[in-house]
Design an enzyme around this catalytic site. Structure first.
Site, short mmCIF file in Angstrom:
data_model
loop_
_atom_site.label_atom_id
_atom_site.label_comp_id
_atom_site.label_asym_id
_atom_site.label_seq_id
_atom_site.Cartn_x
_atom_site.Cartn_y
_atom_site.Cartn_z
CG MET A 13 20.45 -23.01 76.97
SD MET A 13 22.02 -23.41 77.68
CE MET A 13 22.19 -25.08 77.14
CB SER A 71 25.76 -21.68 85.16
OG SER A 71 25.40 -20.56 84.38
CG ASP A 72 20.86 -24.85 81.71
OD1 ASP A 72 20.81 -24.04 80.77
OD2 ASP A 72 20.21 -25.91 81.71
CB CYS A 73 20.82 -20.01 79.97
SG CYS A 73 22.14 -20.39 78.81
CB SER A 113 22.17 -21.92 86.58
OG SER A 113 21.72 -23.13 86.10
#
Ligand SMILES: *[C@@H]1O[C@H](CO)[C@@H](O)[C@H](O)[C@H]1NC(C)=O
Ligand SMILES: *[C@@H]1O[C@H](CO)[C@@H](O)[C@H](O)[C@H]1NC(C)=O
Ligand SMILES: *[C@@H]1O[C@H](CO)[C@@H](O)[C@H](O)[C@H]1NC(C)=O
Ligand SMILES: *[C@@H]1O[C@H](CO)[C@@H](O)[C@H](O)[C@H]1NC(C)=O
Ligand SMILES: *[C@@H]1O[C@H](CO)[C@@H](O)[C@H](O)[C@H]1NC(C)=O
Ligand SMILES: *[C@@H]1O[C@H](CO)[C@@H](O)[C@H](O)[C@H]1NC(C)=O
Ligand SMILES: *[C@@H]1O[C@H](CO)[C@@H](O)[C@H](O)[C@H]1NC(C)=O
Ligand SMILES: *[C@@H]1O[C@H](CO)[C@@H](O)[C@H](O)[C@H]1NC(C)=O
Ligand SMILES: *[C@@H]1O[C@H](CO)[C@@H](O)[C@H](O)[C@H]1NC(C)=O
Length: 809
Positions: A1, A323-325, A327
């Site tokens: 993150m 999603s990861d931040c 992404s």
């Protein structure tokens, strides 16, 4: 993150990280008024007549608030009422809500890696709840190898999270735990993970997730129907991340926003994906997060095979994929995947099975992606369905009466704080005590000097993804419970750039009954966005330790704070260093735990969850080389205890005690016959030339029912004079002559307390085929015929026996 947008990261790089630790502390006048305002408002319960009335709406006209209908029907009603633009507002992490429908906004991003954290938009601390219980960083919790502890911690964290949610201070969706396998000792995020062994990592995930998610009394049993699993209530929602093969942050210019992990399908199944499968199938987690990197060219969040086919299709996720931040922005600007436009990026990821974007791409570009004909509106509906089903299960719409009574007094309660101290004690690993330096004696070692940059550590004890701890039990405070303690830092900080402060420290050590050195590293060396270049203690730390060791009057106890391994062979070889202890990053109560171990109030029983390599290991190959197996042609040595055949500084599973244990094998199965159905084919495996393969070398696991279990009973005897906890580890070793196999693989572990002179029977019930399963070259999962070895224990104490697997028609 990431803590900020991708562009910020690109321009500032690692400089972002200090911002994280500098986040405003509530009560210092820095906290924003918005934060204070939210407190005391209570959680928003969507389906509340009065709320609707205040909005000028009649709740009765909205079937999604009709509790007599099923969640599925309610969620569909809600989605069907939204316009496209309204839908698009709900698939980013800061969901806007739809005032017209009485739907409030919701911040999806909260974190609870080792306690409720202030990371993310969903959670805040304020004057009412200024802190939460701070457990050790995960790598130290993993070292306890105690499954019930992991679950108990998850339960406490989710109780504090619910209490904070009741006060309007936290969300209900927590993006924890991090279950990436720690493949390389240089990785900056090892602290967040349960280590290098996929099975241990998976078991940690299952227990922590169940602790976070399960509402007591509703744990699904084996005969729970699919309907139950899609609607079963959740205490809070956990998230297993970062899927998959994510373990390079920033190494010599290669960063996660550009890295393409080249991974064989074999390594994928055997190592990278296994904990995620366990987390979804056995933990029934309600969310999975895809990572920043590409795997074999494809950004993970855009890969339909990884997302919808595997997580949803094969493993049957009951929940959402996030999603990861940023992404998606990373995929567009960093990976430049297919030279796509943002609209393509949105379409690729939605179609692949992504439900929620932590970031702004979905919010900004989905409307145009639909109007450009790149994605179907039905794909958005599917995503919204997955999201709202989870919010339904969390009581976001209807409230959660079981948790309604939780409040301020349930956060940082005495028993929660005690569990954090217990977790640190259970994890701490005794690395060397051959000079008998430990435990210290309160009557004999009355005047001690604490030396080293971590002697008065507070932030460094907490690590990352942190909240504000209930209190900071520094090593100094902890040790003061047992002795008259003075402090000489010796080094100004962990970088230890000069020897200016050495003299004072050495002088103090000359006069003290004992010297306790608190050395190691911190987030300035290993962190998110920051991989290591070496495995050494920074600056002049080594020299400080040696000078103290030469000069000290009393025993010299070396305590290392770190997540990844540190090559301290110089201290191991120095007989003037009386004992060495590893304490991870032990959390808010860490100083107490360290002191309890040093003074023998607690007998250490933790085990290293990662291999500690000698310093030269990292110069033998690049971190970016993903294969686990050695690559002989290139001189690459192989990774983790499964494939590294060299001499480590300390092996995986290493850890000493103040007592000794002895094993006696009570019962063990010597052979297992597996019946192959009429249409099951035998599979070939690669054998060394000198070995004659069995007539039927292997069978596919998926062809077998794997119903057979076998039992092992080991009597663990404490042959010393002090009680202690002991971790029994069970490995299987594939039949000899098979090529490319792991040296051994962990298939079970249990931690047991054995009183002085006493003994305990430890029983393992293992699956007859899964425990022996190997992944062959072409990524079939097979059970090999022949004589495997069952190995119980480590290089200190062990028993083993051969077990023959017969495959027959
Ligand atoms: C495992 O953890 C639990 C805490 O949940 C504790 O009660 C138990 O004593 C631990 N087991 C051992 C052997 O240390
Ligand atoms: C499983 O099924 C049996 C028989 O129908 C029932 O008695 C039991 O309560 C069920 N268990 C769970 C956990 O649903
Ligand atoms: C959404 O897309 C439609 C069709 O292109 C367009 O008319 C509308 O203005 C867009 N709305 C927003 C809020 O972007
Ligand atoms: C330990 O650190 C705290 C601040 O974190 C400081 O107030 C205290 O004086 C320090 N103690 C010693 C002995 O240096
Ligand atoms: C405590 O330590 C200080 C400094 O080492 C020393 O001056 C003092 O006499 C000690 N007190 C006791 C009670 O031993
Ligand atoms: C030693 O290091 C400290 C902290 O980095 C610094 O403040 C100090 O000036 C240095 N002393 C010398 C003599 O270089
Ligand atoms: C250990 O300490 C003694 C003096 O206390 C010193 O003579 C000796 O060299 C030291 N040993 C090592 C290996 O440093
Ligand atoms: C422990 O320390 C002793 C004495 O310094 C040393 O001989 C021994 O090799 C060390 N053990 C390990 C496992 O490093
Ligand atoms: C350990 O167990 C073995 C066999 O079970 C026995 O021969 C040996 O004497 C035991 N050692 C101790 C120290 O009890």
């Amino acid at each position: 993150m990431a803590m900020a947008t991708f562009q910020l990261f690109l321009s500032l790089g690692a400089a972002i990280l200090p911002l994280l630790t500098m986040a405003a502390r509530p009560g210092t006048g820095l906290s924003s008024s918005a934060v204070t305002l939210t407190s005391g408002q209570g959680p928003t319960i969507v389906c509340d007549h009065l709320r609707f009335k205040d909005l000028g709406l009649d709740m009765k006209s909205f079937p999604f608030c009709d509790k007599s209908l099923s969640y599925g029907v309610r969620v569909k009603d809600l989605i069907d009422r939204m316009t496209l633009v309204e839908k698009v507002g709900q698939i980013g992490d800061q969901a806007t809500g739809v005032p017209r429908l009485g739907l409030p906004k919701y911040d999806w991003w909260s974190e609870a890696l080792h306690g409720v954290a202030y990371v993310g938009h969903g959670t805040h601390f304020d004057d009412i709840v200024p802190a939460a219980t701070s457990f050790p960083e995960v790598i130290l919790m993993a070292a306890s190898f105690n499954e019930s502890l992991w679950k108990a911690i998850g339960q406490v964290v989710s109780t504090e999270a619910r209490a904070m949610n009741n006060l309007g201070l936290a969300g209900l969706t927590f993006w924890s735990p991090n279950i990436n396998v720690a493949r390389d000792p240089r990785w900056g995020r090892i602290m967040e993970t349960p280590g290098e062994d996929p099975y241990t990592v998976g078991r940690y995930a299952v227990n922590y997730v169940r602790g976070l998610q399960d509402v007591e009394g509703t744990t699904p049993g084996t005969n729970t129907t699919e309907e139950d699993l899609n609607t079963r209530p959740l205490k809070v929602a956990a998230c297993c991340k970062h899927y998959a093969a994510y373990d390079v942050d920033n190494w010599q210019g290669v960063d996660r926003y550009h890295f393409d992990a080249r991974v064989t399908e074999r390594d994928m199944l055997e190592t990278f994906v296994r904990p995620f499968e366990m987390c979804v199938r056995d933990g029934d987690v309600s969310s999975v997060m895809c990572s920043y990197n590409r795997v074999n060219g494809i950004p993970t969040c855009a890969d339909p095979k990884l997302l919808s086919e595997t997580i949803r299709g094969e493993w049957n996720l009951h929940g959402y994929i996030v999603s990861d931040c940023d992404s998606l922005e990373v995929m567009h600007h960093g990976h430049k995947f297919l030279n796509d436009t943002p609209e393509d990026t949105v379409a690729q990821t939605l179609r692949a099975g992504l439900d929620l974007d932590c970031g702004l791409y979905f919010t900004k570009y989905t409307n145009s992606s639909v109007s450009q004909g790149k994605v179907r509106q039905a794909d958005i509906d599917k995503a919204l369905n997955n999201l709202y089903m989870v919010l339904m299960r969390l009581g976001f719409f209807d409230g959660s009466p079981v948790y309604a009574g939780l409040g301020k007094s349930d956060v940082c309660s005495d028993s929660n704080i005690e569990l954090a101290a217990e977790a640190a004690r259970e994890g701490i690993v005794l690395l060397n005590n051959s000079m008998g330096g430990l435990p210290l004696n309160k009557l004999k070692h009355k005047n001690v000097v604490v030396v080293g940059p971590h002697g008065n550590a507070s932030n460094a004890m907490i690590g990352n993804y942190e909240g504000y701890p209930c209190r900071n039990m520094t090593p100094l405070i902890g040790l003061s419970e047992y002795a008259n303690v003075s402090y000489e830092p010796g080094c100004a900080d962990i970088n230890c750039l000069n020897m200016t402060l050495f003299h004072r420290a050495v002088t103090a050590a000359k006069n003290a009954d004992a010297t306790i050195l608190l050395m190691g590293i911190d987030l300035s060396v290993e962190a998110e966005g920051r991989d290591r270049n070496d495995l050494l203690l920074p600056g002049y730390q080594h020299q400080l330790i040696s000078e103290i060791a030469d000069a000290a009057k009393g025993p010299v106890i070396l305590v290392i704070l770190s997540a990844g391994g540190v090559d301290i062979s110089f201290a191991m070889d120095n007989p003037n260093v009386s004992a060495v202890v590893w304490a991870g990053y032990p959390g808010g109560e860490g100083g107490r735990a360290i002191a309890d171990v040093i003074y023998g109030h607690y007998n250490p029983g933790g085990r290293l969850p990662i291999t500690w390599y000698q310093a030269d290991y990292v110069h033998q190959f690049p971190m970016t080389s993903m294969p686990l197996r050695p690559i002989d042609d290139l001189g690459y040595p192989g990774r983790t205890y499964k494939f590294f055949s060299g001499k480590p500084l300390f092996p995986f599973g290493y850890g000493l005690s103040y007592t000794s244990f002895n094993y006696t094998l009570k019962t063990a199965t010597k052979s297992l016959a597996i019946h192959l159905g009429k249409y099951v084919q035998c599979r070939q495996l690669s054998y060394a030339e000198s070995v004659k393969p069995p007539p039927c070398p292997a069978a596919l696991v998926s062809d077998l029912s794997c119903a057979k279990t076998f039992e092992i009973e080991v009597i663990v005897q404490n042959v010393g004079t002090i009680g202690g906890s002991h971790v029994v580890m069970v490995y299987t070793v594939p039949p000899s002559g098979l090529l490319g196999m792991p040296l051994k693989q962990l298939v079970g572990f249990q931690r047991v307390f054995v009183s002085a002179g006493g003994s305990e029977v430890v029983k393992f019930k293992l699956n007859g085929c899964q425990s022996f399963t190997v992944v062959e070259e072409t990524a079939y999962q097979v059970v090999p015929a022949g004589v495997s070895t069952v190995l119980i224990g480590d290089d200190k104490v062990s028993v083993s026996f051969p077990l023959e697997l017969q495959l027959h028609y």
